[in-house]
Scaffold this motif. Structure first.
Motif, PDB file in Angstrom:
ATOM      1  N   ASN A 265      -4.415  -2.285 -10.138  1.00 29.82           N
ATOM      2  CA  ASN A 265      -4.933  -1.157  -9.365  1.00 29.82           C
ATOM      3  C   ASN A 265      -6.121  -1.621  -8.525  1.00 29.82           C
ATOM      4  N   ILE A 266      -5.859  -1.956  -7.273  1.00 23.53           N
ATOM      5  CA  ILE A 266      -6.924  -2.498  -6.418  1.00 23.53           C
ATOM      6  C   ILE A 266      -7.549  -1.421  -5.521  1.00 23.53           C
ATOM      7  N   SER A 267      -7.437  -0.173  -5.950  1.00 25.89           N
ATOM      8  CA  SER A 267      -8.142   0.906  -5.253  1.00 25.89           C
ATOM      9  C   SER A 267      -9.520   1.154  -5.853  1.00 25.89           C
ATOM     10  N   CYS A 268      -9.910   0.336  -6.836  1.00 19.15           N
ATOM     11  CA  CYS A 268     -11.212   0.510  -7.493  1.00 19.15           C
ATOM     12  C   CYS A 268     -12.352   0.023  -6.591  1.00 19.15           C
TER      13      CYS A 268
ATOM     14  N   ALA B 195      -2.617 -16.843 -11.890  1.00 18.97           N
ATOM     15  CA  ALA B 195      -2.881 -18.141 -12.521  1.00 18.97           C
ATOM     16  C   ALA B 195      -3.062 -18.055 -14.029  1.00 18.97           C
ATOM     17  N   VAL B 196      -3.413 -16.860 -14.556  1.00 13.84           N
ATOM     18  CA  VAL B 196      -3.724 -16.765 -15.989  1.00 13.84           C
ATOM     19  C   VAL B 196      -2.728 -15.928 -16.781  1.00 13.84           C
ATOM     20  N   VAL B 197      -1.690 -15.405 -16.121  1.00 12.99           N
ATOM     21  CA  VAL B 197      -0.712 -14.578 -16.835  1.00 12.99           C
ATOM     22  C   VAL B 197       0.684 -15.184 -16.708  1.00 12.99           C
ATOM     23  N   ASP B 198       1.573 -14.770 -17.619  1.00 12.81           N
ATOM     24  CA  ASP B 198       2.929 -15.313 -17.605  1.00 12.81           C
ATOM     25  C   ASP B 198       3.967 -14.223 -17.365  1.00 12.81           C
ATOM     26  N   LYS B 199       3.524 -13.111 -16.768  1.00 15.98           N
ATOM     27  CA  LYS B 199       4.430 -12.010 -16.460  1.00 15.98           C
ATOM     28  C   LYS B 199       4.271 -11.607 -15.004  1.00 15.98           C
ATOM     29  N   PRO B 200       5.298 -10.978 -14.417  1.00 10.16           N
ATOM     30  CA  PRO B 200       5.228 -10.627 -12.993  1.00 10.16           C
ATOM     31  C   PRO B 200       4.063  -9.685 -12.686  1.00 10.16           C
ATOM     32  N   VAL B 201       3.389  -9.964 -11.583  1.00 17.81           N
ATOM     33  CA  VAL B 201       2.219  -9.188 -11.158  1.00 17.81           C
ATOM     34  C   VAL B 201       2.572  -8.370  -9.917  1.00 17.81           C
ATOM     35  N   PHE B 202       2.438  -7.058 -10.033  1.00 14.48           N
ATOM     36  CA  PHE B 202       2.620  -6.149  -8.901  1.00 14.48           C
ATOM     37  C   PHE B 202       1.251  -5.634  -8.477  1.00 14.48           C
ATOM     38  N   MET B 203       0.934  -5.759  -7.210  1.00 12.98           N
ATOM     39  CA  MET B 203      -0.336  -5.259  -6.697  1.00 12.98           C
ATOM     40  C   MET B 203      -0.131  -3.845  -6.160  1.00 12.98           C
ATOM     41  N   LYS B 204      -0.956  -2.900  -6.635  1.00  7.63           N
ATOM     42  CA  LYS B 204      -0.836  -1.512  -6.200  1.00  7.63           C
ATOM     43  C   LYS B 204      -1.744  -1.291  -4.999  1.00  7.63           C
ATOM     44  N   LEU B 205      -1.133  -1.030  -3.856  1.00 10.09           N
ATOM     45  CA  LEU B 205      -1.857  -0.998  -2.593  1.00 10.09           C
ATOM     46  C   LEU B 205      -2.463   0.370  -2.301  1.00 10.09           C
ATOM     47  N   THR B 206      -3.675   0.358  -1.768  1.00  8.88           N
ATOM     48  CA  THR B 206      -4.318   1.587  -1.333  1.00  8.88           C
ATOM     49  C   THR B 206      -3.881   1.935   0.089  1.00  8.88           C
ATOM     50  N   PRO B 207      -3.658   3.219   0.383  1.00  9.18           N
ATOM     51  CA  PRO B 207      -3.317   3.620   1.746  1.00  9.18           C
ATOM     52  C   PRO B 207      -4.545   3.831   2.624  1.00  9.18           C
ATOM     53  N   ASN B 208      -5.738   3.657   2.029  1.00  9.84           N
ATOM     54  CA  ASN B 208      -6.969   3.954   2.768  1.00  9.84           C
ATOM     55  C   ASN B 208      -7.419   2.768   3.613  1.00  9.84           C
ATOM     56  N   VAL B 209      -6.502   2.316   4.461  1.00 13.68           N
ATOM     57  CA  VAL B 209      -6.739   1.201   5.367  1.00 13.68           C
ATOM     58  C   VAL B 209      -6.096   1.523   6.716  1.00 13.68           C
ATOM     59  N   THR B 210      -6.552   0.846   7.746  1.00 12.38           N
ATOM     60  CA  THR B 210      -5.983   1.068   9.070  1.00 12.38           C
ATOM     61  C   THR B 210      -4.546   0.586   9.153  1.00 12.38           C
TER      62      THR B 210
ATOM     63  N   LEU C 257       5.085  -5.279  -5.199  1.00 10.21           N
ATOM     64  CA  LEU C 257       4.070  -4.352  -4.706  1.00 10.21           C
ATOM     65  C   LEU C 257       4.361  -2.959  -5.227  1.00 10.21           C
ATOM     66  N   THR C 258       3.313  -2.216  -5.536  1.00 12.58           N
ATOM     67  CA  THR C 258       3.436  -0.785  -5.806  1.00 12.58           C
ATOM     68  C   THR C 258       2.674  -0.072  -4.707  1.00 12.58           C
ATOM     69  N   MET C 259       3.315   0.928  -4.097  1.00 14.67           N
ATOM     70  CA  MET C 259       2.656   1.613  -2.986  1.00 14.67           C
ATOM     71  C   MET C 259       3.265   3.001  -2.790  1.00 14.67           C
ATOM     72  N   ILE C 260       2.362   3.972  -2.621  1.00 15.12           N
ATOM     73  CA  ILE C 260       0.935   3.830  -2.348  1.00 15.12           C
ATOM     74  C   ILE C 260       0.117   4.526  -3.425  1.00 15.12           C
TER      75      ILE C 260
END
Length: 305
Positions: free
Chosen positions: A129-132, A158-173, A190-193
C-alpha cells in the motif's frame, strides 16, 4: 468453477473476487456473514510494524456516490498478525489464498514488514500500500514519486520470496509512469486503484465531516476513473492487474476485465451488504453468458493478447 479461475503471478484463484484491503479486516467478522472459502482470495488489512490506533472519530461518512474514510491504518501490528490473525485463517480456511497488505511511514518499515509477512505459509501474494504518507519526504505519499516507487519495490522484492503487487494511488497527474516504476523495480503485478482524496463539510458546524479533515473516496464514483486508469496502464505493461474501485455488480467486474484487469477487489459494496463479494461471484456466470464470455482466462487472452 473452472470458467472463473484466474492465475495471478503463478497463484491460482478459483474466482477473481477478493475483498479490498481493510474491508474484511483479518476475516473473522466477515466469516460470520459468508463463507470465506467461496472467495477467490482474501486481502487482509494493511499492516504496519507496530500497532496503530488510527485516526480520531468520525472516520467514515457517506457522500455523493460513495464513502469518505480516514481510518488511519488502524491495525494490531505485524507480530500480532503473524501470531494470531494469519494462523486463524490457516486453521479455518487452509485453501484460501491470503494477500498480505503491507504499509508503513518510512522506507525501512515497508521492507521489514514485507519480509516478516512473507514468512506466513498462507500468504501467497504481497500487496504494498504505497498511498501512505512518506515521513522522510514531507508527508507526500510514497506512490506519487516514480523514483521512490522503483526503489521501494526493488528493496521489497529483494527480501521476499513471494510475488509483490504494488497498490497504486490515483492521486497523481499520470498513473502510467508510477506503474512503469513499479515494473522496473521488479513488481510481479499491480493493484489499482486506491482511494481518491476527498473532503466533506458539515453545513451546520462548518467543519469537515471527518475528524481527520480529508479522507479517501471509495464507492461507485470511483469506478469510471479506475476503468480509465487500468486501461491506460494495460496499454503499457503485461503485468497482471488487480482492479479495485466501485465494483458492485458482476457487470462491473467484466468491465474491469475489458479494461485489462486480471482479478478484482470489492470494497465499498460490502458496507451494509456484507455478502457483496459472494453475491458477485454467484452472478458472474450468468453475466458472462449474457455477453458471450466463455471463461475469464479466455477473456484475458482476448483483451490482453
Amino acid at each position: 468453477m473452472e470458467r472463473l479461475a484466474v492465475n495471478l503471478a503463478g497463484v491460482t484463484l478459483k474466482n477473481p473476487v477478493m475483498p479490498a484491503s481493510g474491508t474484511a479486516a483479518y476475516g473473522q467478522s466477515m466469516a460470520q456473514q459468508l463463507d470465506l472459502g467461496a472467495l477467490g482470495g482474501l486481502v487482509i488489512k494493511s499492516t504496519t510494524a507496530e500497532p496503530r490506533v488510527g485516526n480520531p472519530r468520525p472516520t467514515t461518512a457517506p457522500t455523493t456516490a460513495g464513502w469518505l474514510n480516514a481510518i488511519g491504518l488502524k491495525n494490531p501490528g505485524i507480530d500480532n498478525v503473524l501470531a494470531e490473525k494469519l494462523p486463524w485463517l490457516a486453521e479455518h480456511y487452509p485453501e484460501l489464498p491470503i494477500v498480505g497488505s503491507v504499509a508503513g511511514s518510512i522506507f525501512d518499515e515497508y521492507v521489514a514488514v514485507a519480509k516478516k509477512m512473507t514468512t506466513a505459509p498462507n500468504v501467497k501474494l504481497l500487496e504494498i500500500n504505497i498511498s501512505c504518507p512518506n515521513v522522510d519526504h514531507g508527508g507526500l505519499a510514497f506512490g506519487t514519486d516514480p523514483v521512490v516507487v522503483k526503489d521501494l519495490t526493488q528493496a521489497i522484492v529483494a527480501v521476499v520470496d513471494k510475488p509483490v503487487f504494488m497498490k497504486l494511488t490515483p492521486n497523481v497527474t499520470d498513473i502510467v509512469p508510477i506503474a512503469a516504476a513499479a515494473e522496473a523495480g521488479g513488481a510481479a503485478g499491480l493493484t489499482m486503484i486506491n482511494t481518491l482524496t476527498g473532503m466533506g463539510i458539515d453545513l451546520k458546524t462548518r467543519q469537515p465531516i471527518l475528524a481527520h479533515g480529508t479522507g479517501g473516496l471509495s464507492g461507485k464514483a470511483l469506478h469510471p476513473m479506475a476503468v480509465r486508469m487500468i486501461h491506460e496502464v494495460r496499454q503499457q505493461t503485461k503485468l497482471p492487474i488487480v482492479g479495485v474501485g466501485g465494483v458492485f455488480t458482476p457487470e462491473d467486474v467484466l468491465e474491469f476485465y475489458l479494461a485489462g484487469a486480471n482479478a478484482v477487489q470489492v470494497g465499498a459494496a460490502t458496507y451494509g451488504h456484507p455478502t457483496a463479494c459472494t453475491d458477485i461471484i454467484a452472478g458472474l456466470p450468468a453475466a458472462m453468458d449474457k455477453y458471450g464470455m466463455t471463461s475469464l482466462s479466455d477473456l484475458i487472452a482476448e483483451v490482453q493478447g
